[in-house]
Design a protein around this motif. Structure first.
Motif, mmCIF file in Angstrom:
data_model
loop_
_atom_site.group_PDB
_atom_site.id
_atom_site.type_symbol
_atom_site.label_atom_id
_atom_site.label_comp_id
_atom_site.label_asym_id
_atom_site.label_seq_id
_atom_site.Cartn_x
_atom_site.Cartn_y
_atom_site.Cartn_z
ATOM 1 N N CYS A 25 0.750 -1.181 0.183
ATOM 2 C CA CYS A 25 -0.081 0.045 -0.097
ATOM 3 C C CYS A 25 0.853 1.321 -0.012
ATOM 4 N N PRO A 26 1.631 1.573 -1.113
ATOM 5 C CA PRO A 26 2.441 2.788 -1.064
ATOM 6 C C PRO A 26 1.756 4.064 -0.905
ATOM 7 N N LEU A 27 0.479 4.312 -1.190
ATOM 8 C CA LEU A 27 -0.247 5.407 -0.963
ATOM 9 C C LEU A 27 -0.505 5.550 0.407
ATOM 10 N N LEU A 28 -0.821 4.809 1.074
ATOM 11 C CA LEU A 28 -1.015 4.588 2.638
ATOM 12 C C LEU A 28 0.321 5.134 3.350
ATOM 13 N N THR A 29 1.158 4.304 3.048
ATOM 14 C CA THR A 29 2.489 4.725 3.519
ATOM 15 C C THR A 29 2.976 5.862 3.215
ATOM 16 N N MET A 30 2.883 6.612 2.353
ATOM 17 C CA MET A 30 3.477 7.835 2.081
ATOM 18 C C MET A 30 2.528 8.583 3.037
ATOM 19 N N LEU A 31 1.328 8.554 3.049
ATOM 20 C CA LEU A 31 0.353 9.230 4.042
ATOM 21 C C LEU A 31 0.709 8.986 5.437
ATOM 22 N N TYR A 58 -4.514 -0.897 8.646
ATOM 23 C CA TYR A 58 -3.591 -0.079 8.203
ATOM 24 C C TYR A 58 -3.876 1.341 7.954
ATOM 25 N N LEU A 59 -5.303 1.615 7.599
ATOM 26 C CA LEU A 59 -5.986 2.913 7.527
ATOM 27 C C LEU A 59 -5.961 3.477 8.795
ATOM 28 N N CYS A 60 -6.488 2.534 9.944
ATOM 29 C CA CYS A 60 -6.444 3.144 11.110
ATOM 30 C C CYS A 60 -5.119 3.550 11.826
ATOM 31 N N LEU A 61 -4.130 2.935 11.534
ATOM 32 C CA LEU A 61 -2.775 3.228 11.923
ATOM 33 C C LEU A 61 -2.234 4.352 11.156
ATOM 34 N N THR A 62 -2.570 4.524 9.938
ATOM 35 C CA THR A 62 -2.377 5.866 9.356
ATOM 36 C C THR A 62 -2.761 6.892 10.029
ATOM 37 N N MET A 63 -4.119 6.967 10.221
ATOM 38 C CA MET A 63 -5.016 8.072 10.983
ATOM 39 C C MET A 63 -4.335 8.254 12.269
ATOM 40 N N ALA A 64 -3.950 7.402 13.160
ATOM 41 C CA ALA A 64 -3.389 7.296 14.456
ATOM 42 C C ALA A 64 -1.903 8.127 14.382
ATOM 43 N N ASP A 352 -5.591 0.510 -1.135
ATOM 44 C CA ASP A 352 -4.689 1.464 -0.817
ATOM 45 C C ASP A 352 -5.421 2.819 -1.606
ATOM 46 N N MET A 353 -5.873 2.620 -2.790
ATOM 47 C CA MET A 353 -6.489 3.755 -3.631
ATOM 48 C C MET A 353 -7.761 4.371 -2.797
ATOM 49 N N SER A 354 -8.692 3.261 -2.458
ATOM 50 C CA SER A 354 -9.816 3.734 -1.572
ATOM 51 C C SER A 354 -9.624 4.639 -0.441
ATOM 52 N N ILE A 357 -8.178 7.738 -0.355
ATOM 53 C CA ILE A 357 -9.305 8.836 -0.758
ATOM 54 C C ILE A 357 -9.774 9.376 0.598
ATOM 55 N N GLN A 358 -10.185 8.086 1.504
ATOM 56 C CA GLN A 358 -10.623 8.055 2.813
ATOM 57 C C GLN A 358 -9.772 9.324 3.615
ATOM 58 N N ALA A 359 -8.832 8.751 3.761
ATOM 59 C CA ALA A 359 -7.686 9.733 4.854
ATOM 60 C C ALA A 359 -7.515 11.056 4.267
ATOM 61 N N LEU A 360 -7.610 11.288 2.948
ATOM 62 C CA LEU A 360 -7.492 12.827 2.512
ATOM 63 C C LEU A 360 -8.548 13.396 2.735
ATOM 64 N N SER A 361 -9.891 12.796 2.430
ATOM 65 C CA SER A 361 -11.061 13.506 2.751
ATOM 66 C C SER A 361 -11.549 13.825 4.160
#
Ligand SMILES: NC(=O)c1ccc[n+]([C@@H]2O[C@H](COP(=O)([O-])OP(=O)(O)OC[C@H]3O[C@@H](n4cnc5c(N)ncnc54)[C@H](O)[C@@H]3O)[C@@H](O)[C@H]2O)c1
Length: 412
Positions: A25-31, A58-64, A352-354, A357-361
């Motif tokens: 998930c390179p996009l989420l890793t970048m974020l 991983y989305l949860c950990l990215t936002m955390a 990763d793409m979806s 979008i969630q994290a950036l929204s």
């Protein structure tokens, strides 16, 4: 409140699943890296209800990493993976979810994440938002906004919006191009067949597959069935979609006719009772039924259970029902989302793409809090384009750029 999960000792297996996702998930890793520095969610409480498997974790950990206090639950009783839930708790997040919740437990987990008084809501199917507008109405004024992941959740939000009932802005994440073009079509297309194949261990080539609904998910499901060698029949209610299915090379007919022909049935409409008692009655002995739409109402399971004269579990996630006319019908994953109840959901690169979008929204909601007049909003075009450009970069592909003359020509 303390987390409510099945068993914290499962965390290592969950952590390995998340590590695999992280690599893909390179996009989420970048974020994740960006948010670790900029902390866009510092001090914000985020209540999240999405299918709780490794990509969501991983989305949860990215936002955390971006400073959010995460309160996490699942969005479907059968899609939560207990080891992944344990891994999140091991990382210090608060989780209320386990695999196989009863309806009562499912609702109590939603209440647990809402009772903290969230600033942001990340929803998948509309259950969090619904309860925020009913039992937790007094906490709604604190919510700066939320994001909705799927088509069915957006239909529910649109109904509330029409009646002016939405109490805070909600972003239609599903409607972003970088979400539904890929997640609904290619993600569902691949993961539905992954779920069916690993559960049934039967050949698809040469069989007749009936796909109900030729929307984004239905197109992917039909396309991949064709790729596996099936003869595909599509059922629709929309004449334009029906013509599209015909032009794509599929047969189209009403379910009442298709019911007698199919070996496999996949419903993916977002509608109710798409396969009903009359359809069950004419199905072949051994027909396999599953659903990929959000709710478990597309196959009339309640009626099937009532009319069955015998039922037995044939394999893990395959329940057989014998009708009085003698034939056995086999339902996968209790008629719940087959790709999640019987599999691991969409491929990592798709989510990763979806989830980018969630994290950036969610970040957009924080940055534009107070300016958002409309209650139901689309993902800003610049977010869609940013995610697309980054994805192309990760794919190692370049595209042409308009010359000033071309730009002038196109604008003239
Ligand atoms: N399984 C997954 O991972 C996954 C992923 C994304 C979306 N979804 C869910 O799948 C469902 C469909 O999503 P979508 O994005 O394809 O929606 P969509 O609106 O693009 O397509 C739905 C299609 O079903 C048709 N339809 C509606 N009622 C019907 C009926 N009774 N018989 C036949 N066709 C009918 C509609 O005309 C439409 O073409 C939703 O519930 C959505 O939330 C599931």
């Amino acid at each position: 409140m303390a987390s409510e999960i099945r068993d914290i000792n499962l965390w290592e297996s969950g952590a390995r699943k998340i590590e695999w996702v992280r690599r893909n998930c390179p996009l989420l890793t970048m974020l994740h890296d960006e948010f670790s520095k900029t902390k866009p969610f510092k001090g914000k409480k985020v209540a999240l209800s999405v299918h709780l498997e490794a990509k969501t974790a991983y989305l949860c950990l990215t936002m955390a990493a971006g400073g959010a206090e995460m309160y996490v639950t699942g969005s479907n009783p059968l899609s939560t993976q207990d080891d992944v839930a344990a891994a999140l708790v091991h990382e210090g997040l608060e989780v209320h979810a386990w695999h196989g919740t009863t309806d009562e437990e499912y609702n109590s987990h939603i209440k647990a994440v809402l009772s903290v008084g969230p600033d942001i809501i990340i929803d998948d199917g509309g259950d969090l938002v619904h309860m925020m507008h009913t039992e937790f109405r007094d906490l709604a004024s604190k919510v700066i906004g939320g994001c909705e992941e799927t088509t069915t959740g957006i239909l529910r939000l649109e109904a509330m919006n029409r009646e002016n009932k939405l109490l805070f802005p909600m972003v239609r994440v599903n409607n972003a191009q970088m979400k539904h073009f890929f997640d609904n079509r290619y993600g569902t297309g691949q993961s539905v067949w992954d779920g069916i194949n690993r559960t049934t261990n039967l050949i698809v080539a040469g069989k007749i597959v009936v796909v109900a609904g030729y929307g984004w998910c239905g197109k992917g499901t039909a396309m991949r069935a064709k790729g596996l060698g099936a003869r595909v029949i599509v059922t629709e209610i929309n004449p334009v979609k029906a013509i599209e299915a015909i032009m794509d090379g599929f047969d189209v007919m009403p379910m009442k006719e298709a019911a007698a022909l199919g070996d496999f049935f996949v419903t993916v409409t977002g509608c109710d009772k798409v396969i009903d008692e009359e359809d069950f009655a004419v199905m072949k002995d051994g027909a396999i039924l599953c659903n990929a739409g959000h709710f478990d109402c597309e196959i009339d399971m309640a009626r099937l259970r009532e009319i069955a004269v015998e039922s037995k579990e044939m394999r893990n996630n395959i329940m057989g029902y014998r009708l009085s006319s003698g034939q056995w019908l086999y339902v996968l994953g209790e008629g719940r989302l087959v790709n999640l109840a019987c599999g691991d959901g969409h491929p990592a690169e798709i989510m990763d793409m979806s989830f980018a979008i969630q994290a950036l929204s969610a970040k957009y909601l924080v940055e534009h809090h107070g300016e958002l007049k409309e209650k139901l909003i689309d993902v800003p075009d610049e977010v869609d384009v940013e995610v697309a450009e980054k994805e192309l970069e990760f794919l190692g592909k370049h595209i042409d750029v308009l010359t000033p003359e071309q730009e002038a020509y196109l604008n003239s």
